[in-house]
Design a protein around this motif. Structure first.
Motif, PDB file in Angstrom:
ATOM      1  N   ALA A   1       0.823  -1.205   0.000  1.00 49.95           N
ATOM      2  CA  ALA A   1       0.000   0.000   0.000  1.00 49.95           C
ATOM      3  C   ALA A   1       0.863   1.264   0.000  1.00 49.95           C
ATOM      4  CB  ALA A   1      -0.923   0.008   1.208  1.00 49.95           C
ATOM      5  N   ARG A   2       2.168   1.062  -0.019  1.00 52.87           N
ATOM      6  CA  ARG A   2       3.126   2.179   0.004  1.00 52.87           C
ATOM      7  C   ARG A   2       2.904   3.078   1.223  1.00 52.87           C
ATOM      8  NH1 ARG A   2       2.704   2.847  -6.398  1.00 52.87           N
ATOM      9  NH2 ARG A   2       4.215   1.277  -6.907  1.00 52.87           N
ATOM     10  N   LEU A   3       2.754   2.425   2.371  1.00 50.64           N
ATOM     11  CA  LEU A   3       2.597   3.137   3.630  1.00 50.64           C
ATOM     12  C   LEU A   3       3.843   2.945   4.473  1.00 50.64           C
ATOM     13  CD1 LEU A   3      -1.018   2.009   4.601  1.00 50.64           C
ATOM     14  CD2 LEU A   3      -0.338   4.195   3.615  1.00 50.64           C
ATOM     15  N   GLU A   4       4.250   3.995   5.129  1.00 48.39           N
ATOM     16  CA  GLU A   4       5.364   3.890   6.074  1.00 48.39           C
ATOM     17  C   GLU A   4       4.766   3.856   7.473  1.00 48.39           C
ATOM     18  OE1 GLU A   4       8.602   6.615   5.621  1.00 48.39           O
ATOM     19  OE2 GLU A   4       8.437   6.589   3.438  1.00 48.39           O
ATOM     20  N   LEU A   5       4.955   2.747   8.170  1.00 46.23           N
ATOM     21  CA  LEU A   5       4.420   2.593   9.509  1.00 46.23           C
ATOM     22  C   LEU A   5       5.540   2.592  10.533  1.00 46.23           C
ATOM     23  CD1 LEU A   5       1.818  -0.282   8.906  1.00 46.23           C
ATOM     24  CD2 LEU A   5       1.413   2.177   8.897  1.00 46.23           C
ATOM     25  N   SER A   6       5.273   3.217  11.658  1.00 54.04           N
ATOM     26  CA  SER A   6       6.228   3.164  12.758  1.00 54.04           C
ATOM     27  C   SER A   6       6.090   1.800  13.432  1.00 54.04           C
ATOM     28  CB  SER A   6       5.931   4.280  13.763  1.00 54.04           C
ATOM     29  OG  SER A   6       4.697   4.025  14.409  1.00 54.04           O
ATOM     30  N   PRO A   7       7.079   1.396  14.221  1.00 52.49           N
ATOM     31  CA  PRO A   7       6.964   0.114  14.937  1.00 52.49           C
ATOM     32  C   PRO A   7       5.716   0.062  15.833  1.00 52.49           C
ATOM     33  CG  PRO A   7       9.226   0.887  15.004  1.00 52.49           C
ATOM     34  CD  PRO A   7       8.415   1.992  14.390  1.00 52.49           C
TER      35      PRO A   7
END
Length: 95
Positions: free
Chosen positions: A15-21
């Motif tokens: 989804a081309r999302l950058e997620l934090s831990p």
């Protein structure tokens, strides 16, 4: 079946999302809760339930075609922002 952090990372990448831990952890928990809830549906006895495509009865409401005169070209073009030779004039889309 359960969702792992690795699964969440894979879907986020697709989804081309950058997620934090922290977000990965939260989404993993939330998705697993959704799957656990959906598993409860397997406990239902659906043997006597007829398959349906909609919960409610759906049918098209059609009217009979009626032949009638069209609007005069002059009246149709009254609100046109631009017209040429009795036709709507629009910006060129293709060269």
């Amino acid at each position: 079946m359960s969702i792992t952090v690795k699964d969440v990372r894979h879907v986020a990448k697709l989804a081309r999302l950058e997620l934090s831990p922290e977000e990965e952890s939260v989404f993993t928990e939330q998705l697993n809760a959704i799957l656990q809830y959906a598993e409860k549906l397997n406990e239902l006895d659906t043997d006597e339930v007829e398959p349906t495509t909609h919960v409610l009865h759906v049918s098209n409401v059609m009217r009979e075609d009626a032949v009638r005169d069209s609007l005069p070209v002059e009246e149709v073009l009254l609100n046109a922002p631009d017209e040429e030779d009795g036709q709507f004039k629009v910006p060129a889309v293709l060269e």
